[in-house]
Each structure stands twice: as structure tokens, then as C-alpha cells.
Design a protein around this motif. Structure first.
Motif, mmCIF file in Angstrom:
data_model
loop_
_atom_site.group_PDB
_atom_site.id
_atom_site.type_symbol
_atom_site.label_atom_id
_atom_site.label_comp_id
_atom_site.label_asym_id
_atom_site.label_seq_id
_atom_site.Cartn_x
_atom_site.Cartn_y
_atom_site.Cartn_z
ATOM 1 N N UNK A 17 1.709 52.224 9.173
ATOM 2 C CA UNK A 17 1.876 52.966 10.769
ATOM 3 C C UNK A 17 3.610 53.816 9.955
ATOM 4 N N UNK A 18 3.874 53.426 8.913
ATOM 5 C CA UNK A 18 5.824 54.014 8.361
ATOM 6 C C UNK A 18 5.155 54.941 8.002
ATOM 7 N N UNK A 19 4.098 54.461 6.452
ATOM 8 C CA UNK A 19 3.627 55.377 5.638
ATOM 9 C C UNK A 19 2.721 56.438 6.013
ATOM 10 N N UNK A 20 2.040 56.239 6.989
ATOM 11 C CA UNK A 20 0.464 56.874 7.335
ATOM 12 C C UNK A 20 0.757 57.381 8.356
ATOM 13 N N UNK A 21 1.362 57.186 9.495
ATOM 14 C CA UNK A 21 1.399 57.938 11.040
ATOM 15 C C UNK A 21 0.567 57.235 11.713
ATOM 16 N N UNK A 22 0.867 56.930 12.896
ATOM 17 C CA UNK A 22 -0.623 56.779 13.666
ATOM 18 C C UNK A 22 -2.252 57.715 13.805
ATOM 19 N N UNK A 23 -1.445 58.754 13.963
ATOM 20 C CA UNK A 23 -3.544 59.945 13.520
ATOM 21 C C UNK A 23 -3.890 59.100 12.757
ATOM 22 N N UNK A 24 -3.323 58.936 11.634
ATOM 23 C CA UNK A 24 -3.847 59.013 10.082
ATOM 24 C C UNK A 24 -3.764 57.780 9.266
ATOM 25 N N UNK A 99 6.022 57.209 13.962
ATOM 26 C CA UNK A 99 5.013 56.112 14.211
ATOM 27 C C UNK A 99 4.730 55.648 15.253
ATOM 28 N N UNK A 100 6.200 54.574 16.231
ATOM 29 C CA UNK A 100 5.753 54.449 17.572
ATOM 30 C C UNK A 100 6.193 55.526 18.758
ATOM 31 N N UNK A 101 6.652 56.428 18.640
ATOM 32 C CA UNK A 101 6.356 57.662 19.439
ATOM 33 C C UNK A 101 4.658 58.526 19.620
ATOM 34 N N UNK A 102 4.437 58.218 18.401
ATOM 35 C CA UNK A 102 2.827 58.418 18.429
ATOM 36 C C UNK A 102 2.491 57.765 19.119
ATOM 37 N N UNK A 103 2.090 56.122 19.162
ATOM 38 C CA UNK A 103 1.158 55.235 20.067
ATOM 39 C C UNK A 103 2.409 55.539 21.127
ATOM 40 N N UNK A 104 2.655 56.065 21.872
ATOM 41 C CA UNK A 104 3.891 56.012 23.168
ATOM 42 C C UNK A 104 2.759 57.430 23.373
ATOM 43 N N UNK A 105 2.863 58.653 22.661
ATOM 44 C CA UNK A 105 2.576 59.469 23.094
ATOM 45 C C UNK A 105 0.208 59.140 23.056
ATOM 46 N N UNK A 112 -4.498 49.966 27.428
ATOM 47 C CA UNK A 112 -4.174 48.856 26.697
ATOM 48 C C UNK A 112 -2.588 49.500 26.400
ATOM 49 N N UNK A 113 -2.581 50.010 25.612
ATOM 50 C CA UNK A 113 -1.319 51.070 25.060
ATOM 51 C C UNK A 113 0.360 50.663 25.994
ATOM 52 N N UNK A 114 -0.447 51.261 27.390
ATOM 53 C CA UNK A 114 0.180 51.468 28.298
ATOM 54 C C UNK A 114 1.225 50.527 29.287
ATOM 55 N N UNK A 115 0.021 49.816 29.091
ATOM 56 C CA UNK A 115 0.676 48.068 29.344
ATOM 57 C C UNK A 115 1.625 47.806 28.638
ATOM 58 N N UNK A 116 1.041 47.473 27.469
ATOM 59 C CA UNK A 116 2.082 47.054 26.275
ATOM 60 C C UNK A 116 3.405 47.602 26.058
ATOM 61 N N UNK A 158 15.008 54.930 26.050
ATOM 62 C CA UNK A 158 13.938 55.757 25.544
ATOM 63 C C UNK A 158 13.941 57.604 25.557
ATOM 64 N N UNK A 159 14.469 58.259 25.369
ATOM 65 C CA UNK A 159 15.407 59.474 25.449
ATOM 66 C C UNK A 159 16.108 59.661 24.217
ATOM 67 N N UNK A 160 16.723 58.765 24.077
ATOM 68 C CA UNK A 160 17.096 58.037 22.841
ATOM 69 C C UNK A 160 16.395 58.284 21.311
ATOM 70 N N UNK A 161 15.279 57.496 21.639
ATOM 71 C CA UNK A 161 13.640 57.168 20.966
ATOM 72 C C UNK A 161 13.077 58.509 20.278
ATOM 73 N N UNK A 162 13.172 59.592 21.781
ATOM 74 C CA UNK A 162 12.005 60.590 21.268
ATOM 75 C C UNK A 162 13.319 61.942 20.308
ATOM 76 N N UNK A 163 14.703 62.091 20.941
ATOM 77 C CA UNK A 163 15.833 62.437 20.554
ATOM 78 C C UNK A 163 15.374 62.375 18.442
#
Length: 194
Positions: A17-24, A99-105, A112-116, A158-163
């Protein structure tokens, strides 16, 4: 699956995830970071989504471990919480917040992602609210609504993560602001700032 296999797959997922991100991200990317083959990953997890659900559960369990505080002192529990959120991790990789922000998106589209993620948010709010509630009951803190304080603190986190991801802002600034908020809200004589 045994603990060693699970740990290897979760660590490989983190690195991929760190190397490729969520989308790829692909199962092959995870296998490349692991000592297991792509077929072995599919043996344990039918799809990438199932593997990422397990990874989110793993993150939640790890976060729970970091939140564990042996002390009953509400101030110390809040400090442990802030260190778990803002402190460095053992394997601090700068690309993981992206990568975590991509998962949040993806959460609006994957129950299942939303529940976690909701479980992680709830655990954070419970930790703060319980410490505030105990501090108010023991007269260590000024009277404050524990749930309101918790909601504000977790919203700021949560805002800090996005910022951090979107604007490159260092999360230490949000930590400073959260500590200042807690001082003003819970005690007119500041003692919480580390």
C-alpha cells in the motif's frame, strides 16, 4: 491461518500500500512484498477487497494495542491516546497516510471498509470519552461533556490526517491544538501539554 502467515501477509500489504497506493494495488504487488505467492494469498483471501478488510481489522487491532494504558490516571490515558495517534510507529513509512486516505475514500462504496473505519472511529471516541468521564467523576477535570470532547478530538484527528496527505501539514500542529483544547476544556490550570 497461523500467526506467522497472517503477520507476513499484513506486513506485505502495508508495504505494498505504501509503495503502490490503494488504486493501483494488486494481489501480485502484495505477493511481491511477501514470502508467499499470489496463489497463497488467494488461498487465504478470495479477493483483494477481502484482504484489505482483514488489513483494516489488523490496523484496528494494532491501534487497540497502542491505546492500552496500564494507568487509571485520566491525564495519562489521554497522553497515551495522543501518543498512539500522533507518535511515530515502529515502521513509519511516509506513504501510508496516503494509502489510508484512499481506503477512507472508498468507504462510501464498500460497507466492510466503512464498518472497519467506523469501528476505529468509535474506539477512539470511547477512549477519549472514558478518560474524560473518569477525570470529571474524580474532580480531576472541570465538568465537560465527555462525548462532545471525544467527538471534537476525533474530528480534529481525522482532519489532521486529511491535511497531512492533501496539504503536507505536519500532524504535530494538530496535536498541539488538541492538547491546548483539552487544557482549556478540562482544566483552567494547564497541565496536559507535554
Amino acid at each position: 491461518m497461523d500467526a506467522e502467515t497472517s503477520d507476513d501477509i499484513m506486513a506485505a500489504t502495508y508495504r505494498a500500500l505504501c509503495d503502490h497506493g490503494f488504486a493501483d494495488l494488486t494481489m501480485q504487488d502484495i505477493a511481491d512484498e511477501s514470502s508467499r505467492s499470489k496463489a497463497a494469498l488467494h488461498y487465504h483471501y478470495d479477493t483483494k477487497e477481502k484482504l484489505l478488510q482483514a488489513f483494516l481489522e489488523h490496523i484496528l487491532d494494532d491501534f487497540e494495542d497502542r491505546l492500552a494504558s496500564e494507568t487509571a490516571d485520566p491525564r495519562d490515558r489521554l497522553e497515551t491516546f495522543l501518543e498512539a495517534v500522533f507518535g511515530p510507529t515502529e515502521d513509519d513509512r511516509g506513504d501510508f497516510p496516503v494509502a489510508l486516505l484512499e481506503i477512507k475514500a472508498q468507504a462510501p462504496y464498500h460497507d466492510a471498509y466503512r464498518e472497519r473505519l467506523a469501528a476505529m472511529d468509535e474506539r477512539m471516541r470511547e477512549t477519549v470519552a472514558d478518560a474524560v468521564r473518569d477525570g470529571v467523576a474524580a474532580s480531576d477535570f472541570d465538568d465537560a461533556d465527555p462525548d462532545d470532547v471525544a467527538r471534537f478530538v476525533v474530528t480534529a484527528i481525522n482532519g489532521a490526517h486529511t491535511r497531512e496527505v492533501a496539504l503536507g501539514e505536519d500532524p504535530s500542529e494538530t496535536r498541539r491544538l488538541v492538547e491546548s483544547y483539552l487544557d482549556r476544556t478540562l482544566d483552567p490550570t494547564p497541565e496536559m501539554v507535554a
